[in-house]
Design a protein around this motif. Structure first.
Motif, PDB file in Angstrom:
ATOM      1  N   ARG A   1       0.841  -1.196   0.000  1.00  0.00           N
ATOM      2  CA  ARG A   1       0.000   0.000   0.000  1.00  0.00           C
ATOM      3  C   ARG A   1       0.882   1.254   0.000  1.00  0.00           C
ATOM      4  O   ARG A   1       1.578   1.534   0.957  1.00  0.00           O
ATOM      5  CB  ARG A   1      -0.926  -0.011   1.212  1.00  0.00           C
ATOM      6  N   ILE A   2       0.816   2.007  -1.115  1.00  0.00           N
ATOM      7  CA  ILE A   2       1.685   3.157  -1.333  1.00  0.00           C
ATOM      8  C   ILE A   2       0.895   4.452  -1.169  1.00  0.00           C
ATOM      9  O   ILE A   2      -0.206   4.601  -1.700  1.00  0.00           O
ATOM     10  CB  ILE A   2       2.291   3.128  -2.748  1.00  0.00           C
ATOM     11  N   CYS A   3       1.493   5.409  -0.460  1.00  0.00           N
ATOM     12  CA  CYS A   3       0.936   6.752  -0.365  1.00  0.00           C
ATOM     13  C   CYS A   3       1.525   7.549  -1.531  1.00  0.00           C
ATOM     14  O   CYS A   3       2.741   7.746  -1.589  1.00  0.00           O
ATOM     15  CB  CYS A   3       1.341   7.427   0.942  1.00  0.00           C
ATOM     16  N   GLY A   4       0.691   7.998  -2.465  1.00  0.00           N
ATOM     17  CA  GLY A   4       1.227   8.652  -3.645  1.00  0.00           C
ATOM     18  C   GLY A   4       0.441   9.882  -4.062  1.00  0.00           C
ATOM     19  O   GLY A   4      -0.744  10.020  -3.757  1.00  0.00           O
TER      20      GLY A   4
ATOM     21  N   ALA B   1       7.668  -4.015  -4.898  1.00  0.00           N
ATOM     22  CA  ALA B   1       6.596  -5.010  -4.880  1.00  0.00           C
ATOM     23  C   ALA B   1       7.033  -6.302  -5.554  1.00  0.00           C
ATOM     24  O   ALA B   1       6.695  -7.404  -5.093  1.00  0.00           O
ATOM     25  CB  ALA B   1       5.359  -4.445  -5.578  1.00  0.00           C
ATOM     26  N   ASP B   2       7.791  -6.196  -6.642  1.00  0.00           N
ATOM     27  CA  ASP B   2       8.286  -7.386  -7.324  1.00  0.00           C
ATOM     28  C   ASP B   2       9.166  -8.212  -6.402  1.00  0.00           C
ATOM     29  O   ASP B   2       9.063  -9.453  -6.361  1.00  0.00           O
ATOM     30  CB  ASP B   2       9.061  -6.972  -8.574  1.00  0.00           C
ATOM     31  N   GLU B   3      10.032  -7.535  -5.659  1.00  0.00           N
ATOM     32  CA  GLU B   3      10.919  -8.258  -4.745  1.00  0.00           C
ATOM     33  C   GLU B   3      10.139  -8.906  -3.606  1.00  0.00           C
ATOM     34  O   GLU B   3      10.490 -10.006  -3.148  1.00  0.00           O
ATOM     35  CB  GLU B   3      11.984  -7.301  -4.202  1.00  0.00           C
ATOM     36  N   LEU B   4       9.083  -8.235  -3.153  1.00  0.00           N
ATOM     37  CA  LEU B   4       8.264  -8.773  -2.062  1.00  0.00           C
ATOM     38  C   LEU B   4       7.230  -9.780  -2.553  1.00  0.00           C
ATOM     39  O   LEU B   4       6.547 -10.404  -1.738  1.00  0.00           O
ATOM     40  CB  LEU B   4       7.549  -7.624  -1.337  1.00  0.00           C
ATOM     41  N   LYS B   5       7.082  -9.903  -3.859  1.00  0.00           N
ATOM     42  CA  LYS B   5       6.101 -10.813  -4.464  1.00  0.00           C
ATOM     43  C   LYS B   5       4.679 -10.438  -4.070  1.00  0.00           C
ATOM     44  O   LYS B   5       3.849 -11.296  -3.737  1.00  0.00           O
ATOM     45  CB  LYS B   5       6.397 -12.265  -4.081  1.00  0.00           C
ATOM     46  N   VAL B   6       4.382  -9.143  -4.121  1.00  0.00           N
ATOM     47  CA  VAL B   6       3.038  -8.657  -3.817  1.00  0.00           C
ATOM     48  C   VAL B   6       2.598  -7.683  -4.901  1.00  0.00           C
ATOM     49  O   VAL B   6       3.394  -7.263  -5.735  1.00  0.00           O
ATOM     50  CB  VAL B   6       2.977  -7.964  -2.432  1.00  0.00           C
ATOM     51  N   LYS B   7       1.339  -7.297  -4.873  1.00  0.00           N
ATOM     52  CA  LYS B   7       0.811  -6.312  -5.791  1.00  0.00           C
ATOM     53  C   LYS B   7       0.857  -4.930  -5.146  1.00  0.00           C
ATOM     54  O   LYS B   7       0.925  -4.801  -3.932  1.00  0.00           O
ATOM     55  CB  LYS B   7      -0.629  -6.662  -6.168  1.00  0.00           C
ATOM     56  N   VAL B   8       0.795  -3.896  -5.984  1.00  0.00           N
ATOM     57  CA  VAL B   8       0.797  -2.509  -5.505  1.00  0.00           C
ATOM     58  C   VAL B   8      -0.622  -1.978  -5.470  1.00  0.00           C
ATOM     59  O   VAL B   8      -1.397  -2.193  -6.400  1.00  0.00           O
ATOM     60  CB  VAL B   8       1.661  -1.608  -6.413  1.00  0.00           C
ATOM     61  N   ARG B   9      -0.955  -1.291  -4.382  1.00  0.00           N
ATOM     62  CA  ARG B   9      -2.220  -0.565  -4.298  1.00  0.00           C
ATOM     63  C   ARG B   9      -1.910   0.845  -3.819  1.00  0.00           C
ATOM     64  O   ARG B   9      -1.218   1.027  -2.822  1.00  0.00           O
ATOM     65  CB  ARG B   9      -3.196  -1.236  -3.329  1.00  0.00           C
TER      66      ARG B   9
END
Length: 284
Positions: free
Chosen positions: A39-42, A66-74
């Protein structure tokens, strides 16, 4: 860079408590790691840093994390200005600010992932050889600068205030279709309404290239330390989320070359960790 005003630690602690700050046990890792979401504050309209289309360099760097953490970005979108940290990290709606000046009071910073400087921007060849704000060639020039930023103090010290054009630091537009203040300055420079500009390098390099007018972008590396015109940029997390910060530090170290490649693609002036020298490109 972080643009919110200072808060006392007591007020910040109260804010996090009332916003539902995690207990020490729950802070082992933020929810995003266990729910497959980063979860990104942008800011939805702050190119070249970020925008809703997710093609700014901070968006690109978030995707690397996110790629390194193997998760999606929101994303949780909010224009940067007063209250940005309070209404993003502080409310628990997101867990990470990708670009934050190291040492900012409202957040806990990761290790810095780049260091950059303010720059002098001019139309190609018009201020050839000028590398310092005390250069006599700048006397009497109409120089654009954003009000409240560190170069304003330095320009006062070297006698450039009388011809300086100060731009308001924030623009608010609910539609998020406005140009940033830095973009307005570069547009005025391209159109001949000012003769030079002093801007934060990570914004100026890309904007100058996009302007359609050949420009010189010169990092101000020979200025005195006070006021500082170079800054380390880190990622911001909530106070006391130490394990989350350590995890991000590991990711930043592992993906350093990928992040540097993105920054160079966006014309960000990169400095060595110590000393005011430009960073040599990393070897493949």
């Amino acid at each position: 860079m972080m643009r919110s005003g200072p808060w006392t630690s007591a007020v910040l602690a109260l804010l996090l408590m009332t916003a539902g700050a995690r207990t020490a046990q729950a802070q082992h890792l933020p929810d995003l790691v266990t729910t497959d979401v980063l979860r990104i504050c942008g800011d939805p309209a702050n190119m070249p840093f970020s925008q809703r289309k997710e093609d700014g360099f901070e968006n690109r760097i978030a995707a690397i994390i996110a790629d390194e953490l193997k998760v999606k970005v929101r994303y949780y979108w909010l224009g940067q200005g007063p209250g940005f940290v309070r209404n993003t990290l502080g409310t628990g709606l997101c867990d990470l600010i990708v670009g934050s000046a190291a040492g900012a009071e409202l957040v806990q910073a990761t290790n810095p992932y780049y260091r950059s400087a303010y720059v002098l921007v001019s139309r190609r060849g018009e201020l050839a050889g000028v590398e310092r704000l005390d250069d006599p060639k700048l006397k009497g020039k109409s120089i654009g600068v954003i009000g409240g930023t560190p170069p304003v103090n330095r320009m006062g010290e070297v006698g450039l205030i009388s011809s300086m054009k100060a731009y308001a630091p924030y623009q608010f537009d609910p539609s998020h279709k406005y140009q940033t203040v830095s973009a307005e300055v570069i547009a005025d420079l391209a159109g001949g309404r000012i003769e030079a500009a002093v801007l934060w390098g990570p914004a100026a390099g890309w904007l100058a290239k996009q302007s359609g007018v050949p420009m010189d972008v010169v990092p101000l590396l020979q200025e005195p330390d006070r006021p500082p015109l170079t800054f380390r940029i880190a990622m911001g997390v909530r106070i006391e989320e130490n394990d989350w910060k350590r995890l991000l530090n590991n990711v930043l170290r592992k993906r350093r070359a990928d992040i540097e490649a993105v920054l160079r693609e966006f014309e960000v002036p990169l400095l060595e960790e110590e000393g005011n020298k430009l960073l040599e490109p990393s070897k493949p």
